[in-house]
Scaffold this active site. Structure first.
Site, short mmCIF file in Angstrom:
data_model
loop_
_atom_site.label_atom_id
_atom_site.label_comp_id
_atom_site.label_asym_id
_atom_site.label_seq_id
_atom_site.Cartn_x
_atom_site.Cartn_y
_atom_site.Cartn_z
N ARG A 109 -10.84 16.46 8.11
CA ARG A 109 -11.55 16.86 6.87
C ARG A 109 -12.95 17.37 7.18
O ARG A 109 -13.61 16.85 8.09
CB ARG A 109 -11.67 15.66 5.92
N ASN A 164 0.86 -1.18 0.00
CA ASN A 164 0.00 0.00 0.00
C ASN A 164 0.90 1.24 0.00
O ASN A 164 1.47 1.60 1.03
CB ASN A 164 -0.89 -0.06 1.26
N HIS A 203 -12.96 3.56 0.63
CA HIS A 203 -12.99 2.54 1.70
C HIS A 203 -13.75 1.30 1.24
O HIS A 203 -14.27 0.54 2.06
CB HIS A 203 -13.70 3.04 2.97
N ASP A 231 -7.68 13.26 17.28
CA ASP A 231 -7.80 11.94 17.90
C ASP A 231 -8.97 11.94 18.89
O ASP A 231 -8.99 12.74 19.83
CB ASP A 231 -6.48 11.59 18.62
N ARG A 271 -2.91 -2.15 -3.05
CA ARG A 271 -4.07 -1.29 -2.82
C ARG A 271 -3.96 -0.11 -3.78
O ARG A 271 -2.93 0.57 -3.81
CB ARG A 271 -4.08 -0.79 -1.39
P1 ADP Z 1 -7.03 5.60 9.31
O1 ADP Z 1 -8.19 6.26 8.64
O2 ADP Z 1 -5.81 6.44 9.42
O3 ADP Z 1 -6.79 4.17 8.85
P2 ADP Z 1 -7.88 4.36 11.78
O4 ADP Z 1 -9.01 3.54 11.27
O5 ADP Z 1 -6.67 3.65 12.26
O6 ADP Z 1 -7.51 5.52 10.81
O7 ADP Z 1 -8.44 5.26 12.98
C1 ADP Z 1 -7.61 6.12 13.69
C2 ADP Z 1 -8.45 6.92 14.68
O8 ADP Z 1 -9.17 6.03 15.52
C3 ADP Z 1 -7.62 7.75 15.64
O9 ADP Z 1 -7.33 9.01 15.13
C4 ADP Z 1 -8.53 7.87 16.84
O10 ADP Z 1 -9.33 9.02 16.69
C5 ADP Z 1 -9.43 6.66 16.77
N1 ADP Z 1 -9.19 5.71 17.84
C6 ADP Z 1 -8.28 4.72 17.91
N2 ADP Z 1 -8.38 4.05 19.07
C7 ADP Z 1 -9.38 4.63 19.77
C8 ADP Z 1 -9.98 4.41 21.05
N3 ADP Z 1 -9.57 3.43 21.87
N4 ADP Z 1 -10.98 5.22 21.42
C9 ADP Z 1 -11.41 6.20 20.61
N5 ADP Z 1 -10.90 6.46 19.39
C10 ADP Z 1 -9.90 5.70 18.99
#
Ligand code: ADP
Length: 412
Positions: free
Chosen positions: A241, A7, A180, A283, A91
């Site tokens: 975004r 990827n 996605h 986050d 990907r």
């Molecule tokens: P990407 O779109 O980069 O693949 P992910 O699916 O890995 O993203 O999601 C990342 C986001 O998931 C983080 O920015 C955070 O906001 C959220 N996240 C990860 N773990 C937790 C958790 N335990 N509780 C709440 N939010 C979480």
């Protein structure tokens, strides 16, 4: 059969090597800051120390060479020779209208991919570089392209057209594509399996809630609508975004602030979303903590996020004439029980209630609605790499069978 999943981003390369006989992970890792003197290479194997190196890495081809060396390395390797890589699955972000399914990479496919670059100028070129690098280093290993957009190619025209002059669709390919797709398809399939039903009999709403978030309506196993559009900027509020905004805001802001289009584009992609509203973070863990400590903008960001997801679930239930299951996946969808709870608590009208104990659990596939709930709510960790590998195995196996048949017929 061992399959390497690749990827490529503009300055990154994520990989995973899977033994597809048992669908187990052999190794995975990441190259970051490719093109820099201090590029970062991280390599992990199950139940073993991880390797982390900082070194100059010129381009994706060099990263791949380093990767292949490590995979056969005496200390950190997991295979004896490169011959043990049977296929590579890539990907690819954008397949435009040309690709409604995963494909074996051929010269004609490469040409079509180049044409799709106009639609995804940031994402597709590194994907192509990754494919070219693999072809150069492993010329005899079959390569398969798996597209983020492909699953959504089944959307009906009324769902994917924008109400712009029709020529823009014909001349420039402006329409909703959705992204996605690999994740939405994977979790919808798992949802049907968990419910012991066929996808063809189900109406599923899949909520991929991560840094980038999208929701899809999947009826009879086909994506019939999704929130991301021409680009991954539209739809839900995301980490950084905007999601959907009134398009007239862009020229208004350009006039008011003197920002160029590039600057506004950066603001909409990198400085907006829950980060822009909360002013705290993108986050959700950090935002939830700030909200719990009384930060009103953090709370507003969360409220806006729940609200938009609820709104879309309601809309998609309406377009499908009902819903049988709502699936949560990706970083937030899989891990954040508060968000899931806030979204689902408003769904009495859909006759669904969360089982709070199941909702609070982490990390595994499970139904989180009560047994009496008519609409099932299910948590399913996504696994895009496995989905890419499965498509790769299917396509490569089909090709091998076709080649064998050709050989046999040729010899007779
Ligand atoms: P990407 O779109 O980069 O693949 P992910 O699916 O890995 O993203 O999601 C990342 C986001 O998931 C983080 O920015 C955070 O906001 C959220 N996240 C990860 N773990 C937790 C958790 N335990 N509780 C709440 N939010 C979480």
């Amino acid at each position: 059969m061992n399959v390497l999943v690749v990827n490529c981003g503009s300055s990154s390369l994520k990989y995973q090597l899977l033994d597809m006989t048992t669908e187990t992970e052999l190794a995975k890792g990441l190259f970051e800051k490719i093109g820099d003197q201090d590029a970062i290479f991280t390599h992990k194997r199950p139940n073993a120390d991880k390797l982390e190196r900082i070194e100059p890495i010129l381009n994706h081809k060099e990263a791949l060479r380093i990767l292949l060396d490590i995979l056969v390395d005496a200390e950190y390797g997991v295979i004896k020779s490169m011959d043990e890589i049977d296929a590579v699955g890539h990907r690819v972000v954008h397949g435009g209208e040309k690709f409604a399914d995963s494909v074996l990479i051929t010269p004609a496919v490469m040409e079509a991919l180049e044409e799709c670059c106009a639609l995804a100028p940031l994402h597709n070129p590194p994907n192509i570089q990754g494919i070219e690098a693999c072809q150069a280093i492993m010329p005899n290993v079959p390569q398969v392209g798996v597209f983020d957009t492909a699953f959504h190619q089944t959307m009906p025209k009324e769902a994917y057209m924008y109400a712009l002059p029709y020529e823009y669709y014909e001349d420039y390919g402006i329409r909703r594509y959705g992204f996605h797709g690999t994740s939405h398809k994977y979790v919808a399939q798992r949802c049907a399996e968990l419910m012991g039903k066929h996808m063809s009999d189900l109406r599923i709403i899949t909520c991929h809630l991560g840094n980038g978030s999208s929701v899809s309506a999947i009826k009879g196993g086909r994506s019939i609508d999704t929130t991301m559009g021409f680009t991954p900027l539209s739809g839900l509020i995301m980490g950084t975004r905007t999601g959907d905004i009134d398009p007239a805001i862009v020229p208004f802001l350009m006039e008011k602030t003197g920002m160029t289009y590039e600057e506004i584009d950066r603001v909409m992609n990198k400085e907006s979303g829950v980060l822009g509203i909360s002013g705290v973070s993108n986050d959700f863990r950090v935002i939830e903590e700030a909200a719990a400590n009384g930060n009103k903008r953090a709370q507003l960001a969360l409220n806006m996020f729940h609200y938009k997801v609820r709104r879309v679930i309601g809309a998609f239930a309406a377009v499908m004439g009902g819903v049988d299951a709502i699936v949560f996946t990706a970083g937030i969808g899989e891990n954040d029980d508060i968000i899931r709870s806030r979204i689902i608590e408003h769904f009495d009208y859909l006759d669904t209630t969360l089982d709070q104990k199941a909702n609070k659990m982490h990390g595994e596939e499970r139904i989180i609605s009560t047994p009496e709930s008519k609409v099932k709510v299910i948590c399913i960790p996504t696994n895009e790499e496995l989905a890419i590998c499965r498509d790769t195995v299917e396509i490569v196996t089909k090709k091998m069978v076709e080649d064998t048949v050709k050989d046999v017929l040729g010899n007779n």
